[in-house]
Design a protein around this motif. Structure first.
Motif, PDB file in Angstrom:
ATOM      1  N   HIS A   1       1.045  -1.018   0.084  1.00 56.72           N
ATOM      2  CA  HIS A   1       0.008   0.282  -0.273  1.00 56.72           C
ATOM      3  C   HIS A   1       0.678   1.137   0.563  1.00 56.72           C
ATOM      4  O   HIS A   1       1.734   1.620   0.918  1.00 56.72           O
ATOM      5  CB  HIS A   1      -0.713  -0.086   1.126  1.00 56.72           C
ATOM      6  CG  HIS A   1      -1.915  -1.042   1.562  1.00 56.72           C
ATOM      7  ND1 HIS A   1      -2.619  -1.698   0.530  1.00 56.72           N
ATOM      8  CD2 HIS A   1      -1.619  -2.497   2.557  1.00 56.72           C
ATOM      9  CE1 HIS A   1      -3.098  -2.436   1.070  1.00 56.72           C
ATOM     10  NE2 HIS A   1      -2.873  -3.325   1.990  1.00 56.72           N
ATOM     11  N   LEU A   2       0.990   2.120  -1.529  1.00 56.13           N
ATOM     12  CA  LEU A   2       1.511   3.536  -0.979  1.00 56.13           C
ATOM     13  C   LEU A   2       0.399   4.294  -0.774  1.00 56.13           C
ATOM     14  O   LEU A   2       0.042   4.772  -2.032  1.00 56.13           O
ATOM     15  CB  LEU A   2       2.563   3.022  -2.233  1.00 56.13           C
ATOM     16  CG  LEU A   2       3.056   4.750  -2.453  1.00 56.13           C
ATOM     17  CD1 LEU A   2       4.759   5.058  -1.333  1.00 56.13           C
ATOM     18  CD2 LEU A   2       4.001   4.288  -3.768  1.00 56.13           C
ATOM     19  N   VAL A   3       0.673   5.307  -0.035  1.00 56.59           N
ATOM     20  CA  VAL A   3      -0.502   7.211  -0.284  1.00 56.59           C
ATOM     21  C   VAL A   3       0.545   7.518  -0.617  1.00 56.59           C
ATOM     22  O   VAL A   3       1.380   7.726   0.122  1.00 56.59           O
ATOM     23  CB  VAL A   3      -0.980   6.362   1.265  1.00 56.59           C
ATOM     24  CG1 VAL A   3      -2.466   7.672   1.730  1.00 56.59           C
ATOM     25  CG2 VAL A   3      -1.020   4.747   1.608  1.00 56.59           C
ATOM     26  N   LEU A   4      -0.156   8.327  -1.049  1.00 52.43           N
ATOM     27  CA  LEU A   4       0.042   9.424  -1.912  1.00 52.43           C
ATOM     28  C   LEU A   4      -0.524  10.941  -2.368  1.00 52.43           C
ATOM     29  O   LEU A   4       0.161  11.678  -2.556  1.00 52.43           O
ATOM     30  CB  LEU A   4       1.540   9.015  -3.441  1.00 52.43           C
ATOM     31  CG  LEU A   4       2.024   8.501  -3.007  1.00 52.43           C
ATOM     32  CD1 LEU A   4       2.901   7.610  -4.465  1.00 52.43           C
ATOM     33  CD2 LEU A   4       3.930   9.147  -2.747  1.00 52.43           C
ATOM     34  N   ASP A   5      -1.674  10.956  -1.302  1.00 51.47           N
ATOM     35  CA  ASP A   5      -2.748  11.716  -1.959  1.00 51.47           C
ATOM     36  C   ASP A   5      -2.297  13.103  -1.530  1.00 51.47           C
ATOM     37  O   ASP A   5      -1.052  13.650  -0.345  1.00 51.47           O
ATOM     38  CB  ASP A   5      -3.788  11.944  -0.462  1.00 51.47           C
ATOM     39  CG  ASP A   5      -4.176  10.017  -1.421  1.00 51.47           C
ATOM     40  OD1 ASP A   5      -4.589   9.609  -2.912  1.00 51.47           O
ATOM     41  OD2 ASP A   5      -5.224   9.407  -0.197  1.00 51.47           O
ATOM     42  N   SER A   6      -2.999  13.900  -2.058  1.00 47.43           N
ATOM     43  CA  SER A   6      -2.701  15.780  -0.962  1.00 47.43           C
ATOM     44  C   SER A   6      -1.394  15.938  -1.698  1.00 47.43           C
ATOM     45  O   SER A   6      -0.859  16.636  -0.160  1.00 47.43           O
ATOM     46  CB  SER A   6      -3.055  15.992   0.283  1.00 47.43           C
ATOM     47  OG  SER A   6      -4.264  15.408   0.460  1.00 47.43           O
ATOM     48  N   ASN A   7      -0.090  15.774  -2.720  1.00 48.45           N
ATOM     49  CA  ASN A   7       0.742  16.564  -2.833  1.00 48.45           C
ATOM     50  C   ASN A   7       0.561  17.406  -4.053  1.00 48.45           C
ATOM     51  O   ASN A   7      -0.618  17.862  -3.931  1.00 48.45           O
ATOM     52  CB  ASN A   7       1.626  15.336  -2.741  1.00 48.45           C
ATOM     53  CG  ASN A   7       2.194  14.966  -2.361  1.00 48.45           C
ATOM     54  OD1 ASN A   7       3.119  14.898  -1.083  1.00 48.45           O
ATOM     55  ND2 ASN A   7       1.732  13.440  -0.736  1.00 48.45           N
ATOM     56  N   ARG A   8       1.805  17.512  -4.732  1.00 50.20           N
ATOM     57  CA  ARG A   8       1.931  18.280  -5.650  1.00 50.20           C
ATOM     58  C   ARG A   8       2.531  17.509  -7.157  1.00 50.20           C
ATOM     59  O   ARG A   8       3.229  18.230  -8.006  1.00 50.20           O
ATOM     60  CB  ARG A   8       2.466  20.101  -5.143  1.00 50.20           C
ATOM     61  CG  ARG A   8       1.753  20.144  -4.554  1.00 50.20           C
ATOM     62  CD  ARG A   8       2.881  21.949  -3.687  1.00 50.20           C
ATOM     63  NE  ARG A   8       1.933  22.428  -2.543  1.00 50.20           N
ATOM     64  CZ  ARG A   8       2.971  23.316  -1.883  1.00 50.20           C
ATOM     65  NH1 ARG A   8       4.281  23.875  -2.210  1.00 50.20           N
ATOM     66  NH2 ARG A   8       2.682  23.984  -0.570  1.00 50.20           N
ATOM     67  N   ILE A   9       2.398  16.187  -7.083  1.00 53.84           N
ATOM     68  CA  ILE A   9       2.988  16.212  -8.071  1.00 53.84           C
ATOM     69  C   ILE A   9       2.697  16.055  -9.439  1.00 53.84           C
ATOM     70  O   ILE A   9       1.305  16.066  -9.687  1.00 53.84           O
ATOM     71  CB  ILE A   9       2.826  14.051  -7.761  1.00 53.84           C
ATOM     72  CG1 ILE A   9       3.160  13.477  -6.375  1.00 53.84           C
ATOM     73  CG2 ILE A   9       3.533  13.431  -8.714  1.00 53.84           C
ATOM     74  CD1 ILE A   9       3.202  12.356  -5.669  1.00 53.84           C
ATOM     75  N   GLN A  10       3.127  16.596 -10.328  1.00 52.37           N
ATOM     76  CA  GLN A  10       3.074  16.828 -11.616  1.00 52.37           C
ATOM     77  C   GLN A  10       4.129  16.032 -12.832  1.00 52.37           C
ATOM     78  O   GLN A  10       2.848  16.011 -13.587  1.00 52.37           O
ATOM     79  CB  GLN A  10       3.198  18.415 -11.826  1.00 52.37           C
ATOM     80  CG  GLN A  10       3.103  19.451 -11.251  1.00 52.37           C
ATOM     81  CD  GLN A  10       3.509  21.261 -11.767  1.00 52.37           C
ATOM     82  OE1 GLN A  10       3.908  21.394 -12.375  1.00 52.37           O
ATOM     83  NE2 GLN A  10       4.365  21.197 -10.217  1.00 52.37           N
ATOM     84  N   SER A  11       4.541  15.530 -12.532  1.00 55.93           N
ATOM     85  CA  SER A  11       5.281  14.830 -12.878  1.00 55.93           C
ATOM     86  C   SER A  11       5.613  13.002 -12.370  1.00 55.93           C
ATOM     87  O   SER A  11       6.245  13.133 -11.258  1.00 55.93           O
ATOM     88  CB  SER A  11       6.026  15.338 -14.039  1.00 55.93           C
ATOM     89  OG  SER A  11       7.902  15.794 -13.233  1.00 55.93           O
ATOM     90  N   ILE A  12       5.673  12.270 -13.449  1.00 52.11           N
ATOM     91  CA  ILE A  12       6.412  10.651 -13.111  1.00 52.11           C
ATOM     92  C   ILE A  12       6.954  10.561 -14.134  1.00 52.11           C
ATOM     93  O   ILE A  12       6.309  10.284 -14.880  1.00 52.11           O
ATOM     94  CB  ILE A  12       4.869   9.986 -12.967  1.00 52.11           C
ATOM     95  CG1 ILE A  12       4.089  10.459 -11.393  1.00 52.11           C
ATOM     96  CG2 ILE A  12       5.255   8.455 -12.562  1.00 52.11           C
ATOM     97  CD1 ILE A  12       2.305   9.349 -11.376  1.00 52.11           C
ATOM     98  N   GLU A  13       8.485  10.478 -13.781  1.00 49.51           N
ATOM     99  CA  GLU A  13       9.430   9.180 -14.765  1.00 49.51           C
ATOM    100  C   GLU A  13       8.597   7.868 -15.022  1.00 49.51           C
ATOM    101  O   GLU A  13       8.446   7.588 -13.701  1.00 49.51           O
ATOM    102  CB  GLU A  13      10.799   9.526 -13.904  1.00 49.51           C
ATOM    103  CG  GLU A  13      10.873  11.180 -14.324  1.00 49.51           C
ATOM    104  CD  GLU A  13      12.469  11.220 -13.985  1.00 49.51           C
ATOM    105  OE1 GLU A  13      13.076   9.880 -13.407  1.00 49.51           O
ATOM    106  OE2 GLU A  13      13.058  12.395 -13.813  1.00 49.51           O
ATOM    107  N   LYS A  14       9.352   7.419 -16.307  1.00 52.17           N
ATOM    108  CA  LYS A  14       9.084   6.109 -16.379  1.00 52.17           C
ATOM    109  C   LYS A  14      10.421   5.922 -15.424  1.00 52.17           C
ATOM    110  O   LYS A  14      11.839   5.759 -15.326  1.00 52.17           O
ATOM    111  CB  LYS A  14       9.737   6.114 -17.735  1.00 52.17           C
ATOM    112  CG  LYS A  14       9.242   3.942 -18.138  1.00 52.17           C
ATOM    113  CD  LYS A  14      10.123   3.527 -19.629  1.00 52.17           C
ATOM    114  CE  LYS A  14      10.288   2.545 -20.269  1.00 52.17           C
ATOM    115  NZ  LYS A  14      10.221   2.424 -21.430  1.00 52.17           N
TER     116      LYS A  14
END
Length: 340
Positions: free
Chosen positions: A249-262
């Protein structure tokens, strides 16, 4: 012998037991069998000295205790549960827990503690649960937790920590759950968790982390849940979660993530749930979730998604059962780079 005889006999026995308990109980406390001493909310300013040696559970919460002095519990060799939460404790002297080796649960939440010095808890070798949440802890010296060889749960939530490093976690090799949420943590020093190889649950939500490194997670091969929600993450680079080979389980809610690299999720073969709502993603790409071959639940709701590429989930998500994307602004399906 008739029933009335047994009734009288049992009444005498129970009367003797409760009379004995009353005799062992401080006048301002309430006691019960097995020996539980409840001195909570009794306006105590120091640790009472007339607690019976055989006490197994001691409640001293909701008082006005300001300091734990050396040998505060030295006679309580049978103590298992100790509540000191909701006091005014600022200082814990080295040796405060001398004699209390049998304690398994210690609650120091909601006090005024600002620092933890070396060997603060060194005598508590049977301790499995330690609550230090809702204090003002800004500093944890190396070996502050020295001797806590049985500790499974450590709660450091709602303090004033700004970083985590390996020295802070000296002595807690058996730790399985660490809660460090609601601090001011912006930095995790490389290899911080090499001394906690059994950790399965790590809460770092509500902090100030703006970036993560692949070297953060070294030593966390048994981690199953990581909560990084409510931080300031803006991008996920390749191998962002390197070493988390058993995470589910990985929780990344409520950040400012704009990009995800391959390759950001490389190695997460056991991940089942990915939560990324309330971020700033504008488009999905075919490689974005590469590596998540066993994921079953994905939440991308409440982002800024306007474009959904046709092959967005081809390289990852053959086992997905639930995909949430509500409250976005998707208008375009992009097929191989062209809009339709």
């Amino acid at each position: 012998m008739n029933l009335s005889f047994w009734f009288v006999t049992l009444s005498v026995i129970f009367s003797a037991i409760f009379s004995s308990v009353d005799a062992l109980c401080p006048a301002y406390c309430n006691c019960s069998v097995p020996l539980v001493v409840n001195c909570s909310s009794t306006a105590q300013h120091t640790i009472p000295k007339d607690i019976h040696n055989d006490t197994e559970t001691l409640y001293l919460h909701n008082n006005s205790i300001t300091r734990l002095k050396v040998n505060s519990f030295v006679k309580l060799t049978s103590l298992i549960t100790l509540r000191l939460d909701s006091n005014l404790i600022q200082t814990i002297d080295n040796g405060a827990f001398n004699g209390a080796e049998s304690v398994e649960t210690l609650n120091l939440a909601n006090n005024k503690i600002t620092e933890l010095k070396e060997n603060t808890f060194s005598n508590l070798r049977n301790l499995t649960s330690l609550r230090l949440d809702v204090n003002n802890i800004a500093s944890i010296e190396k070996k502050a937790f020295n001797g806590l060889n049985s500790l499974s749960l450590l709660k450091l939530s709602s303090n004033d920590l700004t970083q985590l490093n390996s020295d802070m976690l000296d002595g807690v090799e058996s730790l399985k759950r660490l809660e460090a949420d609601r601090n001011w943590i912006s930095t995790i020093v490389d290899n911080t968790f090499t001394k906690t190889p059994l950790l399965t649950n790590l809460a770092l939500n509500f902090n100030n982390m703006s970036e993560i490194s692949s070297s953060f997670w070294t030593g966390l091969g048994k981690l199953q849940k990581l909560d990084l929600s409510y931080n300031r993450l803006q991008e996920l680079k390749v191998d962002s979660f390197k070493g988390l080979t058993n995470i589910e389980h990985l929780v990344l809610d409520s950040n400012r993530i704009q990009s995800i690299e391959k390759g950001a999720f490389n190695g997460l073969d056991h991940l089942v749930s990915l939560e990324m709502s309330f971020n700033k993603l504008t488009t999905t790409r075919g490689y974005m979730l590469t590596g998540l071959r066993n994921v079953e639940f994905i939440n991308l709701s409440l982002n800024n998604l306007t474009t959904l590429q046709e092959n967005s989930f081809e390289e990852c998500c053959g086992k997905v059962k639930t995909l949430l994307m509500y409250h976005n602004q998707i208008e375009i399906l992009d097929r191989n780079g062209s809009s339709v």
